[in-house]
Design a protein around this motif. Structure first.
Motif, mmCIF file in Angstrom:
data_model
loop_
_atom_site.group_PDB
_atom_site.id
_atom_site.type_symbol
_atom_site.label_atom_id
_atom_site.label_comp_id
_atom_site.label_asym_id
_atom_site.label_seq_id
_atom_site.Cartn_x
_atom_site.Cartn_y
_atom_site.Cartn_z
ATOM 1 N N ILE A 1 0.838 -1.202 0.000
ATOM 2 C CA ILE A 1 0.000 0.000 0.000
ATOM 3 C C ILE A 1 0.874 1.254 0.000
ATOM 4 O O ILE A 1 0.668 2.188 -0.781
ATOM 5 N N TYR A 2 1.856 1.266 0.884
ATOM 6 C CA TYR A 2 2.753 2.426 0.961
ATOM 7 C C TYR A 2 3.524 2.605 -0.349
ATOM 8 O O TYR A 2 3.724 3.726 -0.819
ATOM 9 N N GLU A 3 3.965 1.502 -0.952
ATOM 10 C CA GLU A 3 4.697 1.585 -2.217
ATOM 11 C C GLU A 3 3.810 2.148 -3.322
ATOM 12 O O GLU A 3 4.258 2.980 -4.131
ATOM 13 N N ASP A 4 2.564 1.703 -3.378
ATOM 14 C CA ASP A 4 1.639 2.232 -4.385
ATOM 15 C C ASP A 4 1.385 3.720 -4.172
ATOM 16 O O ASP A 4 1.376 4.512 -5.122
ATOM 17 N N PHE A 5 1.141 4.102 -2.926
ATOM 18 C CA PHE A 5 0.917 5.519 -2.646
ATOM 19 C C PHE A 5 2.160 6.350 -2.999
ATOM 20 O O PHE A 5 2.058 7.450 -3.538
ATOM 21 N N ASP A 6 3.338 5.822 -2.690
ATOM 22 C CA ASP A 6 4.569 6.564 -2.987
ATOM 23 C C ASP A 6 4.747 6.754 -4.490
ATOM 24 O O ASP A 6 5.172 7.831 -4.940
ATOM 25 N N LYS B 1 -2.532 8.134 2.278
ATOM 26 C CA LYS B 1 -1.443 7.379 2.891
ATOM 27 C C LYS B 1 -1.367 7.704 4.380
ATOM 28 O O LYS B 1 -1.190 6.817 5.226
ATOM 29 N N ALA B 2 -1.516 8.982 4.710
ATOM 30 C CA ALA B 2 -1.514 9.389 6.122
ATOM 31 C C ALA B 2 -2.655 8.721 6.878
ATOM 32 O O ALA B 2 -2.488 8.282 8.017
ATOM 33 N N ARG B 3 -3.814 8.604 6.237
ATOM 34 C CA ARG B 3 -4.973 8.008 6.912
ATOM 35 C C ARG B 3 -4.744 6.548 7.259
ATOM 36 O O ARG B 3 -4.983 6.137 8.400
ATOM 37 N N ILE B 4 -4.292 5.742 6.284
ATOM 38 C CA ILE B 4 -4.105 4.323 6.602
ATOM 39 C C ILE B 4 -2.963 4.151 7.597
ATOM 40 O O ILE B 4 -3.014 3.286 8.475
ATOM 41 N N ALA B 5 -1.941 4.996 7.521
ATOM 42 C CA ALA B 5 -0.849 4.920 8.496
ATOM 43 C C ALA B 5 -1.357 5.241 9.895
ATOM 44 O O ALA B 5 -0.978 4.599 10.882
ATOM 45 N N LEU B 6 -2.238 6.225 10.000
ATOM 46 C CA LEU B 6 -2.837 6.583 11.290
ATOM 47 C C LEU B 6 -3.668 5.415 11.820
ATOM 48 O O LEU B 6 -3.584 5.071 13.002
ATOM 49 N N TYR B 7 -4.463 4.800 10.941
ATOM 50 C CA TYR B 7 -5.291 3.669 11.353
ATOM 51 C C TYR B 7 -4.441 2.497 11.842
ATOM 52 O O TYR B 7 -4.847 1.752 12.730
ATOM 53 N N MET B 8 -3.270 2.341 11.251
ATOM 54 C CA MET B 8 -2.387 1.236 11.617
ATOM 55 C C MET B 8 -1.444 1.591 12.761
ATOM 56 O O MET B 8 -0.637 0.776 13.193
#
Length: 565
Positions: free
Chosen positions: A171-176, A202-209
């Motif tokens: 997910i992070y790679e795709d967002f990047d 990206k910030a949202r899913i990182a916050l959720y995780m």
């Protein structure tokens, strides 16, 4: 036997006769000849934006929402593998993922017909969409099926669940990739994926995780683009007339002209939100829990502020209180709204005359059971059941508060944290952040205090936008907030006798607010001054993750189930 023989014979004839046919005629699109030019790629990308494929979290699953007829399965504690919402979300996410994978697999066919820059742009758009959908899946289900190439039917039935950490890395790679290759904006087309949208989500899913560093950095990059600002008037942002706001980072468009409406038909969402005077059923209401969460103008909760008057509960409150719920004796959808049991008649502003008040339970028993109705996003065009506001996926206020929360959790509290929260608070009061005497600006750098404040800020800022549910899940507060009782007004005879005649309208007393911002109404309830409307029953033993849909497990025996289901 006779019919079986005929069927087998027909099938055999069809197989033989089709053997030499061209199954991919050049005159029609197919997976074998598609993606050869820009128009085909754009058409395929456009399909990823279909509003029906974006299953959003619902306020109905939270302590902000009351539906007089029933509790949602989340609040009833009855979520299971047959739940249609879980099944729909799973299906829609994988539809987008499969289409994105097909685009990414076939896009090389267009090489030579499209510039390298545009090719990267389209790849980035597809990867953005894939990242968004996988983010939704892992945040709700945990470990899920993961693939980045088109699958054969046999392969799709054989995959098992991949670990969330592996998927999150992708997910992070795709967002990047999307951040590096998407444009910052389009000429007049806010609705397509952009660099800022990739940063924000990206910030949202990182916050959720709970990946605070990733969330902080992604949010900060979005802020540093200097492309987004808070909409000047909080309440106006959610109206159908507001399109392409400078606050909106990513949204999906609706259009009444094209028949894409919020809730077409008289029995839909719009009708249940409308007041009865305006022709609705007012079956959906904000809760007293939400109503009590709005601070007073001095920045204190209602149980601590000397400004709070339970007889006049809208007075001296955060302006978002009356922008979210309709203040008593104010105009709403062409009528004065007043749920007081003695207000038998109210002004009809359409006719300029008084009429029977259908929004008090002394006239109509099905009027709001707790006296509250939604105002946020409720538009004058709702009178005709035609409304087409943008479906906002993420907006700048969320980025500011995500940045602040990530920094608070990292204990990196500095002026940028206070500024991020204060910008949102100042906008609520309609003033600039520098006008600290006109709104309750935060100045403390205490981590525990600011954690409480940023969580409260998210609740009152994003009420009825579907963000409360995942906030409660990731803060591990669902087992507390979603297991308490839902309260409202007494039946009319008791309401008049025990509350109105004793001068105790609207709130008979001031509820205590705990450290998590949750009000305690048990004192008023024990005194017989309010009524319990429902008992929430979130099952904490399993509901922090959703069940893998039963139908998916029936067709793929390799799919394991989440614990408790």
């Amino acid at each position: 036997m006779k019919y079986s023989t005929i069927i087998i014979l027909i099938a055999t004839i069809l197989l033989v006769s089709c053997k030499d046919l061209n199954l991919n005629p050049l005159s029609e699109g197919s997976s074998e000849n598609w993606y050869t030019d820009e128009s085909e790629i754009v058409m395929s990308l456009n399909s990823l934006y279909q509003i029906d494929l974006w299953t959003m979290d619902s306020e109905e699953w939270t302590d902000n929402w009351y539906f007089r007829n029933e509790l949602s399965p989340v609040l009833a504690g009855t979520v299971n593998g047959e739940w249609d919402v879980a099944s729909s979300l799973w299906t829609n996410c994988y539809k987008v993922i499969a289409r994105a994978n097909s685009i990414l697999e076939g896009i090389d066919r267009a090489k030579g017909n499209i510039s390298d820059a545009k090719m990267k742009n389209y790849i980035a758009e597809a990867r953005f969409m894939r990242a968004v959908q996988y983010s939704t899946l892992v945040s709700h289900f945990g470990d899920v099926v993961f693939y980045t190439k088109p699958l054969s039917l046999e392969e799709s039935f054989s995959l098992s669940r991949a670990e969330k950490a592996e998927i999150l890395k992708s997910i992070y790679e795709d967002f990047d990739y999307a951040i590096d290759n998407l444009p910052s904006s389009y000429s007049g087309q806010l609705k397509r994926a952009t660099k800022g949208a990739a940063m924000a989500l990206k910030a949202r899913i990182a916050l959720y995780m709970g990946n605070w560093t990733v969330a902080r950095d992604a949010a900060k990059k979005c802020m540093d683009l200097d492309l987004y600002k808070l909409h000047p008037v909080f309440g106006d942002l959610f109206l159908s007339k507001t399109k392409n706001s400078v606050e909106t980072i990513f949204a999906l468009p609706r259009s009444a002209q094209l028949g894409v409406l919020y809730s077409p038909g008289s029995n839909g969402y719009v009708n249940r939100m409308k007041t009865r005077n305006a022709g609705g059923t007012v079956a959906y209401n904000p809760t007293w829990d939400l109503f009590c969460s709005f601070e007073c103008k001095d920045g204190l909760p209602i149980d601590e502020s000397p400004l709070f008057d339970p007889r006049n509960p809208f007075k001296n409150r955060d302006p978002r209180c009356s922008a979210t719920t309709v203040e008593f004796q104010t105009r709403h959808l062409g009528f004065m709204y007043q749920p007081h049991p003695d207000s038998i008649n109210v002004m009809n502003y359409n006719t300029g005359k008084y009429q029977i008040n259908n929004d008090t339970r002394s006239t109509i028993q099905w009027a709001s059971f707790n006296g509250l109705v939604w105002k946020k996003g409720v538009d004058e065009d709702w009178i005709d059941l035609i409304t087409d506001p943008d479906l906002i996926i993420i907006r700048y206020a969320d980025v500011l508060l995500m940045y602040a929360e990530a920094k608070i959790e990292l204990n990196e509290i500095d002026q940028s944290v206070l500024d991020a929260i204060n910008k949102v608070r100042a906008r609520a009061y309609g003033v600039d952040i520098s006008q600290t005497s006109k709104y309750p600006a935060l100045t403390s750098t205490n981590q525990i205090f600011l954690r409480k404040k940023v969580r409260l800020e998210r609740r009152v800022e994003f009420a009825n936008e579907g963000l409360r549910y995942m906030d409660l899940i990731r803060w591990h507060l669902a087992e507390k907030a979603l297991k308490n009782k839902n309260f409202g007004m007494l039946d009319v005879a008791d309401l008049r006798e025990k509350v109105v005649k004793k001068g105790l309208w609207f709130f008979p007393d001031i509820p205590q607010i705990d450290e998590d911002g949750i009000p305690d109404f048990t004192g008023m309830y024990s005194a017989g001054l309010i009524k319990m409307l429902s008992q929430r029953n979130f099952d904490a033993s399993k509901q922090y993750l959703w069940p893998i849909p039963s139908k998916e497990r029936l067709i793929n025996e390799n799919l394991t189930q989440n614990s408790g289901y």
